[in-house]
Design a protein around this motif. Structure first.
Motif, short mmCIF file in Angstrom:
data_model
loop_
_atom_site.label_atom_id
_atom_site.label_comp_id
_atom_site.label_asym_id
_atom_site.label_seq_id
_atom_site.Cartn_x
_atom_site.Cartn_y
_atom_site.Cartn_z
N CYS A 258 -5.17 3.24 -2.96
CA CYS A 258 -5.87 4.39 -3.71
C CYS A 258 -5.10 5.70 -3.48
O CYS A 258 -5.61 6.78 -4.07
N GLN A 259 -3.93 5.58 -3.29
CA GLN A 259 -3.17 6.98 -3.10
C GLN A 259 -3.69 8.17 -2.52
O GLN A 259 -3.73 9.08 -2.83
N ARG A 262 -2.68 9.26 3.00
CA ARG A 262 -2.64 9.19 4.60
C ARG A 262 -1.45 8.57 5.05
O ARG A 262 -0.88 9.19 6.14
S1 SF4 Z 1 -2.58 4.98 3.22
FE1 SF4 Z 1 -1.01 4.74 1.68
S2 SF4 Z 1 -0.84 2.62 1.07
FE2 SF4 Z 1 -2.74 2.79 2.15
S3 SF4 Z 1 -4.23 3.38 0.44
FE3 SF4 Z 1 -3.44 5.43 1.10
S4 SF4 Z 1 -1.77 5.75 -0.07
FE4 SF4 Z 1 -2.04 3.70 -0.13
#
Ligand code: SF4
Ligand code: SF4
Length: 450
Positions: A258-259, A262
């Protein structure tokens, strides 16, 4: 043993088979061939539940400090730093007790966070120097090694090659232990020493929960870089994440990333100022980009620490780490080298605030129940019915086997060695006995139990 010539010390360390005991397996003699300002012992042991380095420092800090002194002599370093987490007061006290005999070595207390043992972070925390992208501690005048490596250097100068190593056995076992085990002692026997496994369906990890690797065959043996053995229930989150294939991970990432950012927020190398943005790399999968753009080649900057996968993305359960590992393989297969060489950048302002404490890591990973003040320290194992001595623990050219089937060997006898002019390592029999099997990856010795 008193050795006058520096090149003789380097040769002795090479002949004794000393390689980085913390996990990297880089041949140590190479690190001794340079001149540096600082010699650093990285005693952070940041992988939760492991107590190998701490047990060594509590038992024999003087040997580690002696090893550092030898490396300072060889490299011309004027300063030695031993970096340990201040949280472990008894380890700090054990080191402080010996330090007065080493006026050029000081103690640096690290915070209790993960991954304090990533050498880029340890070097910054202990010296204030930032290793450039694609660099090494040497790039900023530092030689960095694990405490056990320094102890093995001291042993080498005392005529003892590397035949054993200390290892923690923890997790779902009846009696967590730290033990000095012969190299090649089977995972199965180590689990028995720890009182056996306490759950029905389980997986064994060689290393710690964040970076260790799943053990495929319990009859194989520990190598020179095996710092821990962790047993977890087979359905544990960590085991499930380890077992996900890259194909499955790519499919899930396309559907579920989901961009949220984190993974980048918590990436320790990004926090150090490196141009590594895991969330952007996840975006390259979405668009099937196979050309080596910045967010693909930044795979060369990833330490594989697992923060993005196990801590940042614990809800969506995606793995930028696996994607980076795959990209790195792909880039290597195309002969593409690391183009990221920036230096002279600043550490990001959020570096301190975004450190994730070990208690938080344990809680997030569901590992709190396995936490102990210290596991039991067991006596050194000298005799065993069998070992499978790994001969591929090091970085460099393979070691050539020097023994034949049926040959009798003594403990400490040279059994495999990389050719003289290549980067590599030596291996020595860890028990006395007869050679019963030789493969590309190990030499099996049936022990003489008399
Ligand atoms: S932490 Fe990184 S890999 Fe996980 S959903 Fe968020 S952006 Fe995508
Ligand atoms: S494994 Fe993830 S968190 Fe660790 S350095 Fe690589 S991208 Fe950053």
């Amino acid at each position: 043993m008193v050795v006058e010539k520096l090149e003789d010390i380097i040769q002795i360390v090479r002949d004794a088979g000393v390689i980085g005991a913390g996990g990297a397996g880089f041949p140590t003699y190479v690190k001794l061939q340079v001149k540096v300002e600082i010699v650093l012992a990285n005693g952070s042991e940041c992988e939760p539940l492991l107590h190998t380095d701490k047990a060594l420092l509590k038992e024999n800090a003087a040997k580690v400090l002696e090893g550092m002194k030898i490396v300072m002599q060889v490299t011309g370093a004027q300063e030695g730093i031993i970096a340990i987490k201040g949280y472990y007061k008894d380890v700090v006290a054990a080191v402080e007790k010996e330090l007065s005999a080493y006026p050029n070595i000081r103690l640096h207390k690290l915070e209790n966070y993960y991954p304090a043992g990533d050498e880029f972070l340890t070097v910054y925390d202990a010296t204030g120097r930032v290793i450039p992208e694609g660099g090494l501690p040497l790039s900023v005048g530092v030689v960095n090694s694990n405490p056990l490596t320094y102890a093995q250097i001291k042993d080498a100068l005392d005529g003892k090659p590397v035949t054993h190593r200390m290892i923690t056995v923890a997790g779902e076992v009846a009696r967590p232990i730290v033990i000095e085990a012969p190299l090649g002692m089977s995972y199965r026997e180590l689990l028995e020493k720890a009182g056996g496994v306490t759950c029905d369906e389980y997986a064994v990890i060689d290393g710690g929960p964040m970076m260790g690797k799943l053990v495929a065959d319990l009859d194989n043996g520990i190598g020179k870089t095996s710092s821990g053995l962790l047993v977890l229930p087979e359905d544990h989150f960590i085991v499930r994440m380890r077992k996900k294939s890259i194909g499955e991970m790519v499919r899930l990432s396309k559907a579920a990333c989901c961009q949220c950012f984190r993974c980048t927020d918590l990436c320790p190398r990004n926090l150090l100022g490196h141009e590594l943005y895991p969330h952007m790399t996840m975006r390259t999968i979405d668009y099937n980009m196979v050309e080596p753009s910045q967010h693909i080649t930044s795979a060369f900057l990833c330490s594989q620490c697992g923060m993005c996968e196990l801590i940042a993305c614990d809800f969506m359960q995606l793995s930028p780490r696996k994607v980076f590992a795959e990209y790195r393989k792909l880039l290597a297969s195309k002969g593409i080298k690391n183009p990221h060489q920036r230096k002279g950048f600043d550490v990001r302002e959020s570096y301190e605030d975004r450190k994730v404490s070990i208690p938080m890591v344990l809680k997030k990973l569901g590992l709190e129940k396995y936490k102990l003040p210290y596991p039991e320290l067991m006596a050194k194992v000298l005799k065993l019915s069998k070992v499978r001595l790994p001969i591929r623990s090091h970085i460099g050219a393979p070691a050539q086997v020097l023994v034949t089937l049926g040959q009798k060997v003594m403990i400490g006898e040279l059994v495999a060695q990389t050719e003289k002019n290549s980067l590599g390592a030596s291996y020595h029999a860890s028990i006395a006995g007869s050679v019963t099997d030789i493969t590309d990856s190990y030499i099996e010795i049936l022990g003489d139990l008399k």
